[in-house]
Each structure stands twice: as C-alpha cells, then as structure tokens.
Design an enzyme around this catalytic site. Structure first.
Site, PDB file in Angstrom:
ATOM      1  N   SER A   8      75.459 -61.133  37.557  1.00  0.00           N
ATOM      2  CA  SER A   8      75.805 -59.710  37.622  1.00  0.00           C
ATOM      3  C   SER A   8      77.264 -59.554  38.004  1.00  0.00           C
ATOM      4  O   SER A   8      77.687 -59.989  39.082  1.00  0.00           O
ATOM      5  CB  SER A   8      74.928 -59.008  38.657  1.00  0.00           C
ATOM      6  OG  SER A   8      75.479 -57.736  38.935  1.00  0.00           O
ATOM      7  N   HIS A  32      75.177 -59.712  33.103  1.00  0.00           N
ATOM      8  CA  HIS A  32      74.456 -58.520  33.552  1.00  0.00           C
ATOM      9  C   HIS A  32      75.463 -57.458  33.993  1.00  0.00           C
ATOM     10  O   HIS A  32      76.255 -57.673  34.904  1.00  0.00           O
ATOM     11  CB  HIS A  32      73.540 -58.927  34.707  1.00  0.00           C
ATOM     12  CG  HIS A  32      72.620 -57.862  35.191  1.00  0.00           C
ATOM     13  ND1 HIS A  32      71.401 -57.581  34.607  1.00  0.00           N
ATOM     14  CD2 HIS A  32      72.718 -57.006  36.239  1.00  0.00           C
ATOM     15  CE1 HIS A  32      70.793 -56.625  35.270  1.00  0.00           C
ATOM     16  NE2 HIS A  32      71.573 -56.237  36.268  1.00  0.00           N
ATOM     17  N   ASP A  34      75.882 -53.728  35.443  1.00  0.00           N
ATOM     18  CA  ASP A  34      75.172 -52.670  36.163  1.00  0.00           C
ATOM     19  C   ASP A  34      75.881 -51.333  35.997  1.00  0.00           C
ATOM     20  O   ASP A  34      76.983 -51.144  36.504  1.00  0.00           O
ATOM     21  CB  ASP A  34      75.089 -53.030  37.653  1.00  0.00           C
ATOM     22  CG  ASP A  34      74.126 -54.179  37.902  1.00  0.00           C
ATOM     23  OD1 ASP A  34      72.936 -54.028  37.577  1.00  0.00           O
ATOM     24  OD2 ASP A  34      74.580 -55.230  38.407  1.00  0.00           O
ATOM     25  N   MET A  36      75.913 -47.465  36.877  1.00  0.00           N
ATOM     26  CA  MET A  36      75.373 -46.539  37.880  1.00  0.00           C
ATOM     27  C   MET A  36      76.100 -45.202  37.784  1.00  0.00           C
ATOM     28  O   MET A  36      77.307 -45.172  37.539  1.00  0.00           O
ATOM     29  CB  MET A  36      75.563 -47.111  39.285  1.00  0.00           C
ATOM     30  CG  MET A  36      74.985 -48.504  39.461  1.00  0.00           C
ATOM     31  SD  MET A  36      75.077 -49.016  41.177  1.00  0.00           S
ATOM     32  CE  MET A  36      74.674 -50.770  41.017  1.00  0.00           C
ATOM     33  N   HIS A  65      72.165 -53.020  32.474  1.00  0.00           N
ATOM     34  CA  HIS A  65      71.127 -52.472  33.354  1.00  0.00           C
ATOM     35  C   HIS A  65      71.547 -51.055  33.718  1.00  0.00           C
ATOM     36  O   HIS A  65      72.454 -50.854  34.516  1.00  0.00           O
ATOM     37  CB  HIS A  65      71.001 -53.364  34.593  1.00  0.00           C
ATOM     38  CG  HIS A  65      70.053 -52.855  35.624  1.00  0.00           C
ATOM     39  ND1 HIS A  65      70.007 -53.365  36.901  1.00  0.00           N
ATOM     40  CD2 HIS A  65      69.089 -51.898  35.579  1.00  0.00           C
ATOM     41  CE1 HIS A  65      69.069 -52.734  37.598  1.00  0.00           C
ATOM     42  NE2 HIS A  65      68.512 -51.832  36.824  1.00  0.00           N
ATOM     43  N   MET A  67      71.287 -47.815  35.572  1.00  0.00           N
ATOM     44  CA  MET A  67      70.734 -47.093  36.726  1.00  0.00           C
ATOM     45  C   MET A  67      71.290 -45.681  36.660  1.00  0.00           C
ATOM     46  O   MET A  67      72.124 -45.263  37.477  1.00  0.00           O
ATOM     47  CB  MET A  67      71.128 -47.825  38.016  1.00  0.00           C
ATOM     48  CG  MET A  67      70.307 -49.096  38.215  1.00  0.00           C
ATOM     49  SD  MET A  67      71.092 -50.260  39.326  1.00  0.00           S
ATOM     50  CE  MET A  67      72.209 -51.055  38.166  1.00  0.00           C
ATOM     51  N   MET A 136      62.647 -54.865  39.915  1.00  0.00           N
ATOM     52  CA  MET A 136      63.705 -54.850  40.927  1.00  0.00           C
ATOM     53  C   MET A 136      63.184 -55.456  42.225  1.00  0.00           C
ATOM     54  O   MET A 136      62.113 -55.070  42.710  1.00  0.00           O
ATOM     55  CB  MET A 136      64.183 -53.421  41.191  1.00  0.00           C
ATOM     56  CG  MET A 136      64.964 -52.780  40.053  1.00  0.00           C
ATOM     57  SD  MET A 136      66.430 -53.690  39.543  1.00  0.00           S
ATOM     58  CE  MET A 136      67.437 -53.635  41.032  1.00  0.00           C
ATOM     59  N   ASP A 174      65.824 -58.910  39.642  1.00  0.00           N
ATOM     60  CA  ASP A 174      67.196 -58.514  39.957  1.00  0.00           C
ATOM     61  C   ASP A 174      67.250 -57.998  41.395  1.00  0.00           C
ATOM     62  O   ASP A 174      66.559 -57.036  41.734  1.00  0.00           O
ATOM     63  CB  ASP A 174      67.621 -57.422  38.964  1.00  0.00           C
ATOM     64  CG  ASP A 174      69.043 -56.932  39.191  1.00  0.00           C
ATOM     65  OD1 ASP A 174      69.790 -57.544  39.979  1.00  0.00           O
ATOM     66  OD2 ASP A 174      69.410 -55.910  38.555  1.00  0.00           O
TER      67      ASP A 174
END
Ligand code: DX5
Ligand code: ZN
Length: 228
Positions: A8, A32, A34, A36, A65, A67, A136, A174
């Site tokens: 990540s 990965h 992330d 957000m 990913h 979020m 998660m 994760d």
C-alpha cells in the site's frame, strides 16, 4: 496455490510517488492505492487524476481501494483511469451488484470491501459478481493501525463460501498485515495481502515483501483450505 502481495502506497512518500512505486515493483504483484474522500472515512488522500498519472509511470498493475461515498457514481471511473482492479466498500454502495457489473464492464477486476463491523452473510449472494472480496482487518482510514484478529472468522467464512461454490475469487486482507500477522491471515483463507507500513516503513521494502510472501506461502501450504 498462488498468492499476491500488494504494497500500500499510503505509507510511501507522497512527494516521490512514482519512485516509491518503482522501489517495490521488483517484488510486488500489485500496487495498492488507497483512495479516501474525507467523507466515507475521516481522511483524504488521492483521487482519479493521480491514479491516471501513476498508471503512466508504473508497470505494476494498480489495485484501487476506494474508501469513498457513492461508489455507484465514482467506482467505474477508476477503472477507466487505468486501475486493473477496483474495490468499492459495500457500505458505500446503493446497488453493489450494479457497481460490480459496471467495474467489470470496463474490463477491470471488481472487488467488494467490508468494514470490520459489517456482517458478511447478507452479501454472500453477490460473490458470483466479483473477482475479489476484501476483508478489512482495521477500521479503514489510516495506515499503521493494529491488526484486528477478530476479523479472522470473517476471512474464514468468506473462504468457505468461495470453496463451497468453487468460485474463482481472490480473498484480500488489508490493515495491520505484517510478519507477525500474515500467517494467521493465510491460514484463515486469505490469498491476497495488502501491507503498507510493514513494507514501506522498513529499510528494505523488497526484503520485507519477500519475507511476507514466504511466511504466507508456508502458512497456506499447511492450511485447512488449500487442498493438496
Ligand atoms: C487503511 C488502508 C490500508 C493501509 C494499510 O484504511 O486501506 O491499505 O494502507 O496500512 P498498514 O498495512 O500499515 O496497516
Ligand atoms: Zn487499503
């Protein structure tokens, strides 16, 4: 049984993102990323333009990913931006089945993530629409948190469903995945491992990835779910 390590970049130096991706590329299966939005989670990272830019500078496939709220509206755009895998949170989707279909329609892999408090039972009927389930093992939002071992039964349940239905789905974990926790994840049924701080907060990320892979492989080989 193949397994995958997906470092990540949340724990990488955002001022040198392409270099930080290149640093793990020789050992990483996926990268990965992330995303957000400061709404679904209390943190704000990067969005579609950065994914689009990164794709041009890295050869490792990107595992996005998301979020973010309103996955229905935003998820397919990340696949169009070049992510080869796009994972949305089921808690953020009005129609998860349709989101998965929309992602797959672009040619990308579709993943569905569950927060620690989300029960898996009601979503098992969606498995056949998906390429990956993400369980998660921390509350989404930040890197460097402690692994939640109480999520392992959910990983095991997901593996049972995948096995019973003979589905070709990856099972990702994760959050807090490190040398001290990855074996338990593999033993429970995970085959795809995200690691941020355990990779980037070390002196040699390649050695860290190789070590994680070896630990996961050994645990998988002797696990209940990996039949020989
Ligand atoms: C947390 C993110 C993770 C994070 C994991 O919300 O989804 O991908 O980077 O970081 P570590 O591996 O440090 O727990
Ligand atoms: Zn993540």
């Amino acid at each position: 049984m193949g397994l995958r390590i997906s470092p990540s970049i949340l724990s990488a130096d955002f001022g040198h993102l392409a270099d930080e991706c290149a640093r793990v590329a020789p050992a990483a299966d996926w990268l990965h990323v992330d995303v957000m939005d400061n709404h679904f989670v209390p943190n704000l990272t990067i969005g579609q333009p950065v994914v689009e830019a990164l794709v041009k500078h890295v050869t490792t496939p990107i595992d996005c990913h998301l979020m973010i709220s309103d996955a229905d509206r935003w998820a397919p755009g990340y696949a169009e931006a070049g992510a080869k895998s796009v994972t949305f949170h089921v808690e953020a989707a009005a129609n998860p089945r349709q989101v998965a279909r929309d992602i797959r329609a672009t040619g990308a892999r579709a993943g569905m993530a569950l927060k620690p408090g989300t029960d898996i039972a009601q979503y098992e009927e969606l498995f056949n629409e998906l390429d990956m389930i993400l369980i998660m093992t921390v509350e989404p939002g930040f890197g460097g948190q402690s692994f939640m071992a109480d999520q392992l039964p959910k990983v095991k349940r997901a593996r049972e469903v995948i096995k019973n239905l003979d589905l070709d789905i990856w099972l990702q974990v994760d959050g807090g995945v490190a040398a001290s926790t990855i074996e338990a994840c593999a033993d429970a049924g995970a085959d795809t491992f995200v690691a941020g701080s355990a990779v980037y907060n070390t002196s040699d990320p390649i050695v860290a990835i190789d070590n994680l892979r070896a630990l996961a492989q050994t645990a998988t080989d002797s696990s209940w779910w990996c039949a020989h």
